[in-house]
Design an enzyme around this catalytic site. Structure first.
Site, PDB file in Angstrom:
ATOM      1  CG  LEU A   1      -1.936  -1.083   1.404  1.00 55.59           C
ATOM      2  CD1 LEU A   1      -2.581  -0.995   2.789  1.00 55.59           C
ATOM      3  CD2 LEU A   1      -2.987  -0.963   0.307  1.00 55.59           C
ATOM      4  CB  SER A   2       0.012   4.738  -0.878  1.00 51.72           C
ATOM      5  OG  SER A   2       0.603   5.997  -0.716  1.00 51.72           O
ATOM      6  N   GLY A   3       2.440   4.275   1.455  1.00 53.83           N
ATOM      7  CA  GLY A   3       2.814   4.560   2.841  1.00 53.83           C
ATOM      8  C   GLY A   3       3.249   3.336   3.624  1.00 53.83           C
ATOM      9  CB  ALA A   4       3.293  -0.283   2.888  1.00 54.67           C
ATOM     10  N   GLY A   5       5.965   1.607   3.152  1.00 62.59           N
ATOM     11  CA  GLY A   5       7.406   1.686   3.419  1.00 62.59           C
ATOM     12  C   GLY A   5       8.289   1.237   2.266  1.00 62.59           C
ATOM     13  CE  LYS A   6       4.809   0.843  -2.706  1.00 63.52           C
ATOM     14  NZ  LYS A   6       3.876   1.365  -1.677  1.00 63.52           N
TER      15      LYS A   6
ATOM     16  CB  SER B   1       2.699  -3.754  -8.272  1.00 61.39           C
ATOM     17  OG  SER B   1       3.589  -3.824  -7.190  1.00 61.39           O
TER      18      SER B   1
END
Ligand code: ADP
Length: 184
Positions: A13-18, A86
């Site tokens: 998710l957006s903000g998950a830390g990728k 993705s």
């Protein structure tokens, strides 16, 4: 010995830390002089996939193009770090089977945590109805079923997440075991 290239694919998710994890992994590997490239979803959407939106078709096309470029690089010995939401499993699997040397990192934090972090203020905008089809709010996210690594960024700190990724690359033979970082 020639460096074995690989695509390291961060999904979540957006903000998950990728971005945070992949930047730190890049920093460590670059300091050891590995040929490395980063394909960050936000940056890619400003050039390579400029003009694509967030429908399922456009999201898939975005991933296909990122996968194409990362394949070209990784088959020539480059370690490619891709960070892109993705959200769809089938296109991730398609890219995986095309590339072969593909390591999937599921960057996992509950949507509530990501929303609380709201790094880019996008969740607020999605809740306000300014963004439609936002992953995790009103668009699906399909978690990987067989990711090589899962980073639970709500439960572990950055150094643990980074160590998991680096150590997996060593375990799979993409970097020497000696390059692995301290045990978790
Ligand atoms: P993404 O690229 O998935 O959209 P970002 O990396 O931009 O996410 O943001 C993740 C946020 O979560 C950052 O503010 C980061 O400092 C924070 N965070 C907290 N714990 C972790 C962790 N273990 N790994 C990565 N990020 C973390």
């Amino acid at each position: 010995m020639k460096q074995r290239g690989v695509t390291v694919w961060f999904t979540g998710l957006s903000g998950a830390g990728k971005t945070t994890i992949s930047r730190k992994v890049a920093e460590i590997l670059r300091s050891q002089a590995y040929p490395l490239e980063i394909l960050d979803g936000d940056v890619v959407r400003q050039n390579l996939t400029k003009g694509l939106g967030f429908s399922k078709e456009d999201r898939d096309e975005n991933i296909r193009r990122i996968g194409f470029v990362s394949h070209l690089l990784s088959r020539n010995g480059v370690i490619v770090l891709v960070s892109a939401i993705s959200p769809y499993r089938d296109i991730r699997e398609e890219v995986r089977s095309r590339i072969g040397d593909f390591v999937e990192i599921y960057v996992n934090a509950p949507v509530e945590v990501c929303e609380d972090r709201d790094v880019k203020g996008l969740y607020k905008r999605a809740r306000a109805g300014e963004i439609r089809g936002f992953t995790g709010i009103d668009d699906p996210y399909e978690p990987p079923l067989n990711a090589e690594v899962e980073c639970r960024t709500d439960l572990e700190d950055l150094s643990e997440s980074v160590a998991k990724v680096i150590n997996k690359l060593a375990e799979l033979g993409y970097i020497p075991e000696a390059a692995a970082v301290g045990a978790l």
